[in-house]
Design a protein around this motif. Structure first.
Motif: not given
Length: 429
Positions: A313, A317, A350, A413
Motif C-alpha cells: 500500500a 501510494i 493501494s 505513502g
C-alpha cells in the motif's frame, strides 16, 4: 478389520468469486450502484430543466451536507442494528424516494424544491448506507477472502460507472427525467430481495484481529460496545486513534485522497483545456484510469491475497503520486492516457489493499464506525481539494498544482512505510 474408518475431510470453503452468497451480495451492490448513477443523471437533467445552471449546481451539492454531517452517526447505526438490516432499509427508502419524485414529475412537471428535498433525503440515507455497505463484506465471507471481495467490489464500481452513464442518458432520452427516476428506483429496488436472500454469518471472537497486535486498542474495544449512541461514537473514534494500524492508515488514506481527488477531477479538466486535448482527449485519459483500476480489481479478484500488504500500500501510494505529478508534463494525449493507466493501477491497488486492511484489522463490532470515518475522509474532506485545486491552477498553473498534489498524496505513502505496525501489516491467508 476393527479399525475405525477416518472421518471424511471437511470440504475447503469456496473462494469468494465462486460463493453464491457473495455473488448475491455483489449483484445487489452492483444494481444499487447502477441505480445511483442513473439517479444522478436524472437529478442533474431535471435540475437544469427546472432552473438556472447555478441553481442546478446547488441542487446537486445539497446531498453532500447531510452526508458529511451524519456519516459518523450512520456508522454507529450500522454497528448497533447490523449492516444488512441498515443496507436493506436504506435501499428501500432510496427506492421509494425515487419513485415518489418520478410520480410527482409525471403529474406536475419539474420543480426545484422537490428535487432539493430528494437530494437531501438521498444524502441523509447515504450517510447511513455507506458505512453499512463497508461493514457488510465481513458478514458474508471469511477474513481470508476479504481482499478478493475488495477486488470484486472494485469491478462492480467500474461496471456501474461504465453502464450507468449510458443507461441514464438513454432513459432521459426516452422518458425524460420521469423515466430516468423510475428506472433508478427500479434498479435500487432490485437490490432489496437480493440482499434479503444473503446469508449473514456470525462473527466469532476469533475472527477479530489478535489482541496482541493492536495493543490497548483491542482492549479498549470492549469498552465501546453498547451504551448510548454518543458513547459508541466517541468510543469508536478513540478506538481508531489508539489502534496501531488503523490510526496511521486513516491518515495515509486522508492524505492520499486529498492529493488524488483534485488533480483527477477539476485539475484534469483544466489540463485538457490548457493542452488543447478537448473533451475527447480528457475522455481518453479518464478511460485509461478506468482501465488501470479495473485491471487491478480483476487481479485481486483472481489472486485473492497479496503478501506484505502494508508495504504494498505504501509503495503504491508513493509510485502513484509520482505518476500524478507526471501527468502535468506530458504534452500528448496518448502519453497522458498511458500514465493514467499507471495511475489507475497504482491507485486501485493501494485503495483495495487499504480497504482490505480496514476490514481485517478492525474489531468486527466496530466496523461500521471504522468505515464511516474512512468514508467521511474520502467523501467529506477530500472533495474540498477540488475548488482549492481550481483556484490554485488559476494562479500558478497546472504544473505546480499537480506537483504539490502529488507531494501531499506521496506523504500518505511515507506514513504507511514509516509507521512500523502499518508497514508490517499483513492480510489473512
Amino acid at each position: 478389520m476393527t479399525a475405525t474408518l477416518p472421518a471424511p475431510a471437511e470440504a475447503p470453503p469456496r473462494p469468494a468469486h465462486r460463493d453464491g452468497n457473495v455473488l448475491r451480495w455483489l449483484a445487489a451492490y452492483t444494481a444499487s450502484m447502477i441505480g445511483d448513477s442513473v439517479y444522478y443523471i436524472a437529478l442533474s437533467w431535471a435540475a437544469v430543466q427546472a432552473g438556472t445552471p447555478s441553481q442546478a449546481g446547488l441542487v446537486m451539492a445539497v446531498s453532500a451536507v447531510p452526508r458529511a454531517l451524519l456519516m459518523l452517526g450512520g456508522g454507529v447505526l450500522a454497528d448497533r442494528l447490523g449492516p444488512r438490516r441498515v443496507v436493506v432499509g436504506s435501499d428501500a427508502v432510496r427506492c421509494a424516494a425515487a419513485f415518489a419524485v418520478a410520480a410527482l414529475l409525471f403529474l406536475t412537471g419539474p420543480g426545484l424544491w422537490p428535487l432539493a428535498v430528494l437530494a437531501l433525503v438521498f444524502g441523509a440515507v447515504d450517510a447511513v448506507f455507506m458505512p453499512a455497505v463497508g461493514a457488510l463484506p465481513a458478514r458474508v465471507t471469511t477474513r481470508d477472502q476479504l481482499t478478493r471481495v475488495q477486488g470484486m467490489r472494485g469491478l462492480a464500481i467500474r461496471f456501474a460507472s461504465v453502464v450507468g452513464g449510458p443507461l441514464g442518458g438513454l432513459a432521459v432520452a426516452l422518458g425524460g427525467a420521469t423515466g430516468a427516476f423510475a428506472l433508478a428506483g427500479l434498479l435500487i429496488a432490485l437490490s432489496v430481495p437480493l440482499l434479503v436472500s444473503v446469508r449473514v454469518r456470525a462473527l466469532p471472537a476469533a475472527d477479530a484481529p489478535d489482541a496482541g497486535d493492536t495493543s490497548s486498542a483491542s482492549a479498549s474495544a470492549d469498552g465501546v460496545r453498547g451504551g448510548t449512541a454518543w458513547r459508541d461514537l466517541v468510543g469508536g473514534l478513540r478506538y481508531i486513534r489508539r489502534h496501531r494500524v488503523l490510526g496511521p492508515l486513516m491518515l495515509a488514506i486522508a492524505l492520499g485522497d486529498l492529493g488524488f481527488v483534485g488533480p483527477l477531477n477539476v485539475g484534469l479538466t483544466l489540463l485538457a483545456d490548457e493542452r488543447g486535448w478537448g473533451a475527447a482527449g480528457m475522455g481518453w485519459v479518464l478511460a485509461g484510469f478506468g482501465v488501470g483500476a479495473g485491471a487491478v480489481s480483476l487481479l485481486l479478484t483472481v489472486r485473492g491475497h497479496l503478501p506484505h500488504a502494508g508495504r504494498v500500500a505504501g509503495c503504491a501510494i508513493i509510485a502513484g503520486s509520482v505518476a500524478i505529478g507526471a501527468l502535468a508534463f506530458v504534452p500528448a494525449v496518448a502519453g497522458a492516457a498511458g500514465i493514467a493507466v499507471l495511475v489507475g493501477l497504482l491507485a486501485g491497488l493501494s485503495g483495495a489493499v487499504a480497504g482490505a486492511l480496514l476490514q481485517t484489522q478492525a474489531d468486527p463490532a466496530l466496523l461500521g464506525r471504522v468505515t464511516a470515518v474512512s468514508g467521511l475522509v474520502s467523501l467529506g474532506f477530500a472533495p474540498l481539494s477540488m475548488p482549492l485545486s481550481a483556484a490554485a491552477v488559476g494562479v500558478w498553473g497546472t504544473g505546480p498544482v499537480f506537483v504539490v498534489s502529488a507531494a501531499v498524496c506521496g506523504l500518505g505513502g511515507v506514513i504507511a512505510l514509516g509507521v512500523r505496525d502499518l508497514r508490517r501489516a499483513e492480510l489473512p491467508r
